[in-house]
Design a protein around this motif. Structure first.
Motif, PDB file in Angstrom:
ATOM      1  N   GLY A 120       1.220  -0.940  -0.235  1.00 35.63           N
ATOM      2  CA  GLY A 120      -0.148   0.223   0.373  1.00 35.63           C
ATOM      3  C   GLY A 120       0.438   0.929   0.120  1.00 35.63           C
ATOM      4  O   GLY A 120       2.238   1.361   0.264  1.00 35.63           O
ATOM      5  N   THR A 121       0.157   2.726  -0.037  1.00 34.77           N
ATOM      6  CA  THR A 121       1.013   3.465  -0.744  1.00 34.77           C
ATOM      7  C   THR A 121       1.935   3.786   0.422  1.00 34.77           C
ATOM      8  O   THR A 121       3.047   4.460   0.476  1.00 34.77           O
ATOM      9  CB  THR A 121       0.159   4.694  -1.166  1.00 34.77           C
ATOM     10  OG1 THR A 121      -1.332   4.361   0.050  1.00 34.77           O
ATOM     11  CG2 THR A 121      -1.044   4.200  -2.156  1.00 34.77           C
ATOM     12  N   VAL A 122       1.534   4.396   1.554  1.00 31.11           N
ATOM     13  CA  VAL A 122       2.092   4.580   2.767  1.00 31.11           C
ATOM     14  C   VAL A 122       3.100   3.846   3.206  1.00 31.11           C
ATOM     15  O   VAL A 122       4.167   4.446   4.013  1.00 31.11           O
ATOM     16  CB  VAL A 122       1.652   5.350   4.249  1.00 31.11           C
ATOM     17  CG1 VAL A 122       2.038   5.857   5.075  1.00 31.11           C
ATOM     18  CG2 VAL A 122       0.152   5.924   3.478  1.00 31.11           C
ATOM     19  N   THR A 123       2.570   2.567   3.371  1.00 34.88           N
ATOM     20  CA  THR A 123       3.994   1.348   4.258  1.00 34.88           C
ATOM     21  C   THR A 123       4.914   1.935   3.312  1.00 34.88           C
ATOM     22  O   THR A 123       5.763   1.065   3.050  1.00 34.88           O
ATOM     23  CB  THR A 123       2.914   0.328   4.145  1.00 34.88           C
ATOM     24  OG1 THR A 123       2.333   0.680   5.282  1.00 34.88           O
ATOM     25  CG2 THR A 123       4.783  -0.864   5.131  1.00 34.88           C
ATOM     26  N   GLU A 124       4.748   1.642   1.757  1.00 38.48           N
ATOM     27  CA  GLU A 124       5.875   1.429   0.521  1.00 38.48           C
ATOM     28  C   GLU A 124       6.773   2.537   0.676  1.00 38.48           C
ATOM     29  O   GLU A 124       8.118   2.105   0.126  1.00 38.48           O
ATOM     30  CB  GLU A 124       4.899   1.684  -0.672  1.00 38.48           C
ATOM     31  CG  GLU A 124       5.891   1.332  -2.138  1.00 38.48           C
ATOM     32  CD  GLU A 124       4.970   0.952  -3.146  1.00 38.48           C
ATOM     33  OE1 GLU A 124       3.954   0.598  -3.257  1.00 38.48           O
ATOM     34  OE2 GLU A 124       5.596   2.119  -4.155  1.00 38.48           O
ATOM     35  N   THR A 125       5.924   3.637   1.727  1.00 33.71           N
ATOM     36  CA  THR A 125       7.484   5.288   1.280  1.00 33.71           C
ATOM     37  C   THR A 125       7.749   4.742   2.125  1.00 33.71           C
ATOM     38  O   THR A 125       8.851   5.089   2.323  1.00 33.71           O
ATOM     39  CB  THR A 125       6.013   6.229   1.460  1.00 33.71           C
ATOM     40  OG1 THR A 125       5.227   6.334   0.439  1.00 33.71           O
ATOM     41  CG2 THR A 125       7.195   7.348   1.356  1.00 33.71           C
ATOM     42  N   PHE A 126       7.552   4.396   3.164  1.00 37.07           N
ATOM     43  CA  PHE A 126       8.030   3.967   4.143  1.00 37.07           C
ATOM     44  C   PHE A 126       9.495   2.926   3.991  1.00 37.07           C
ATOM     45  O   PHE A 126      10.402   2.959   4.729  1.00 37.07           O
ATOM     46  CB  PHE A 126       7.516   3.479   5.410  1.00 37.07           C
ATOM     47  CG  PHE A 126       8.826   2.949   6.799  1.00 37.07           C
ATOM     48  CD1 PHE A 126       8.954   3.266   7.945  1.00 37.07           C
ATOM     49  CD2 PHE A 126       8.696   1.504   6.867  1.00 37.07           C
ATOM     50  CE1 PHE A 126       9.433   3.139   8.765  1.00 37.07           C
ATOM     51  CE2 PHE A 126       9.739   0.829   7.857  1.00 37.07           C
ATOM     52  CZ  PHE A 126       9.988   1.750   9.237  1.00 37.07           C
ATOM     53  N   LEU A 127       9.250   1.776   3.629  1.00 36.90           N
ATOM     54  CA  LEU A 127       9.645   1.000   3.195  1.00 36.90           C
ATOM     55  C   LEU A 127      11.097   1.498   2.301  1.00 36.90           C
ATOM     56  O   LEU A 127      11.852   1.000   2.189  1.00 36.90           O
ATOM     57  CB  LEU A 127       8.852  -0.439   2.463  1.00 36.90           C
ATOM     58  CG  LEU A 127       8.002  -1.244   3.816  1.00 36.90           C
ATOM     59  CD1 LEU A 127       7.488  -2.720   3.300  1.00 36.90           C
ATOM     60  CD2 LEU A 127       9.586  -1.930   5.169  1.00 36.90           C
ATOM     61  N   GLU A 128      10.106   1.851   1.006  1.00 38.63           N
ATOM     62  CA  GLU A 128      11.152   2.381   0.013  1.00 38.63           C
ATOM     63  C   GLU A 128      12.119   3.808   0.783  1.00 38.63           C
ATOM     64  O   GLU A 128      13.660   3.552   0.003  1.00 38.63           O
ATOM     65  CB  GLU A 128      10.477   2.716  -1.014  1.00 38.63           C
ATOM     66  CG  GLU A 128       9.728   2.207  -2.033  1.00 38.63           C
ATOM     67  CD  GLU A 128      10.476   0.968  -3.101  1.00 38.63           C
ATOM     68  OE1 GLU A 128      11.278   1.577  -2.833  1.00 38.63           O
ATOM     69  OE2 GLU A 128       9.551   0.523  -2.895  1.00 38.63           O
TER      70      GLU A 128
END
Lengths: 143, 364
Positions: free
Chosen positions: A22-30
């Motif tokens: 999902g968008t927000v968790t992806e931003t964190f993991l990236e």
């Protein structure tokens, strides 16, 4: 209750998954691949979550925009558990000025740990978009 | 709102490994006992609420594995994947609402069949937490260190509650015998997750528990021996890492709602049955529910509680079953004198995320 002639079948269920971040968790993991830690601040109530997350745990508002935070943690609690490798130390860490705490590992003798102690992340040499990009947190040595 | 009573109680013997029976057979032991207690046949039931957890049962839609024994063919069976005290509050509301009259509440679990670490680990968030390989014991250790350090629980007294629970277990015919221990033995047992020791965690268990519940007109028609449910409340807290270990707001809210429904002040219960998987939680929850630690094995957890050996899913409903037996005066060697009002508590989720509180009385 145990009878010698009991028949017990040994089976294993193999269920591979592909979890969509999902968008927000992806931003964190990236962010982790760049050795950057990100949080989200709720626009409605101001609650600040680190790691970044898509919804505010306090007021349920969608929290879509992320902020880079200082890679500094403070130790809230810890526990040492037996493990085949000897033992592991799990910790609850308040990262930057977050209102919540995060689970991770600490690389230190548990007997030297104190509540509120400052911690820094130990990154893996080539961090991937996984929480394990941080190998563990360790106490910041006074210089 | 219609009055609702428990008119039948049944439990299998709970033991570390019930290798002699499959899940449905384990549940049937409790069903047969509960139906017999209520003086009814399985066909008389007009609805069922079952409780089970797929990961423990090793199959999805695990309630289908017990459909035959709960007699739900062409009837309204519904299922909760939580502690079964949630199933009771669900089944209670079905009858209180007036739609149903005679319900079966069932719970079963065999903790012996799966890998508990892997099952518990699967509950964690897959992006941020699961890869770190934590389990329930890790959460308990993190919470317990804070609770002990800040005076919300006491290391020695928590161990003493484990010893008391095992002594109570010897008076409870529905749990397999456990080794008697003293406080020192708890504190010297192998490390679970510091500061907790292995005996701080409730023993692994397989077992089942079943209640028959009925509307007031059904109670009268059956000439049953009712214990009335006068309050029932569920409260869900924040996810474990969003909740401070000392924050008891979730349990407090379930308690306050149930007691308000019952019209009680907080300290009128003659028996309080508290459910907790870890010793320090038992102290924390007991304090919120008004149970006196010095009464452990007496008015506080006369059954021995979960540390006497009840599995997950079943543990909260076993607390209700004990309260019913106490109020009916059928608790044998562990009978509490003048037990007219009782509080049963159940809990579910990582770090005790959701609590349920049920009040019971001799009169509606």
């Amino acid at each position: 209750m145990t009878l010698s002639e009991e028949l017990i079948l040994h089976q294993k269920i193999n269920l591979p998954y592909r979890y969509t971040a999902g968008t927000v968790t992806e931003t964190f993991l990236e962010g982790l691949t760049e050795r950057t830690i990100r949080g989200t601040r709720c626009a409605a109530c101001g609650h600040f979550s680190v790691p970044a997350r898509p919804f505010c745990p306090v007021c349920s508002e969608h929290t879509s925009s992320t902020e880079d935070v200082e890679p500094l943690g403070h130790l809230e609690s810890w526990t040492e558990t037996p493990h085949e490798s000897g033992s592991r130390v799990f910790a609850l860490i308040r990262i930057a000025d977050a209102d919540n705490v995060a689970l991770h590992l600490v690389d230190a003798d548990p007997n030297t740990l104190e509540e509120g102690m400052a911690l820094e992340p130990q990154w893996t040499p080539d961090p991937e978009a996984e929480i394990t990009a941080i190998r563990a947190w360790r106490p910041i040595r006074e210089t | 709102m219609a009055q609702v009573a428990v008119i039948g109680v049944g439990q299998s013997v709970h033991a570390p490994e019930r290798n002699d029976v499959a899940h449905a057979e384990l549940l049937q032991e409790a069903i047969d006992e509960a139906l017999d207690d209520a003086g009814i046949e399985l066909a008389d039931i007009d609805n069922a609420v079952t409780a089970s957890l797929d990961f423990y049962d090793g199959r999805t839609i695990a309630n289908m594995a017990v459909a035959e024994v709960v007699g739900s063919y062409l009837k309204a069976e519904s299922r909760v994947c939580s502690d079964a005290i949630h199933a009771l509050t669900y089944g209670w509301s079905r009858i209180a609402d007036g739609q149903f009259r005679l319900g079966l509440i069932t719970a079963h679990c065999k903790e012996s069949e799966g890998n508990l670490h892997d099952i518990e680990n699967a509950a964690f968030d897959p992006f941020i937490e699961r890869r770190l390989d934590a389990d329930d014991d890790v959460v308990a250790g993190l919470y317990a260190r804070t609770a002990f350090a800040h005076g919300a629980a006491d290391r020695e007294n928590a161990a003493a509650l484990v010893a008391a629970a095992r002594a109570s277990a010897s008076r409870n015919p529905k749990v397999a015998p456990l080794e008697m221990v003293d406080t020192a033995a708890v504190l010297e047992s192998p490390v679970l997750a510091t500061p907790l020791r292995t005996l701080d965690r409730a023993p692994r268990s397989d077992g089942s528990c079943v209640l028959v519940i009925a509307s007031a007109d059904t109670v009268a028609a059956l000439d049953a021996d009712p214990v009335w449910i006068t309050g029932a409340a569920i409260s869900t807290g924040r996810y474990w890492s969003d909740r401070h270990p000392l924050d008891m707001a979730t349990l407090e809210s379930a308690r306050d709602e149930a007691l308000a429904m019952a019209g009680w002040s907080s300290n009128v219960a003659d028996v309080i049955e508290v459910s907790a998987k870890y010793s320090f939680q038992l102290q924390q929850f007991a304090a919120v529910l008004g149970a006196d630690e010095s009464d452990a094995g007496g008015a506080f957890n006369p059954s021995g509680g979960r540390h006497a050996g009840n599995p997950t899913v079943v543990a909260g409903l076993s607390r209700v079953a004990e309260c019913v037996e106490q109020i009916r005066g059928r608790a044998g060697d562990r009978q509490v004198s003048r037990a007219e009002k009782a509080i049963a508590h159940g809990v579910t989720g990582l770090g005790a995320q959701a609590h349920a509180v049920v009040t019971m009385e001799t009169a509606a």
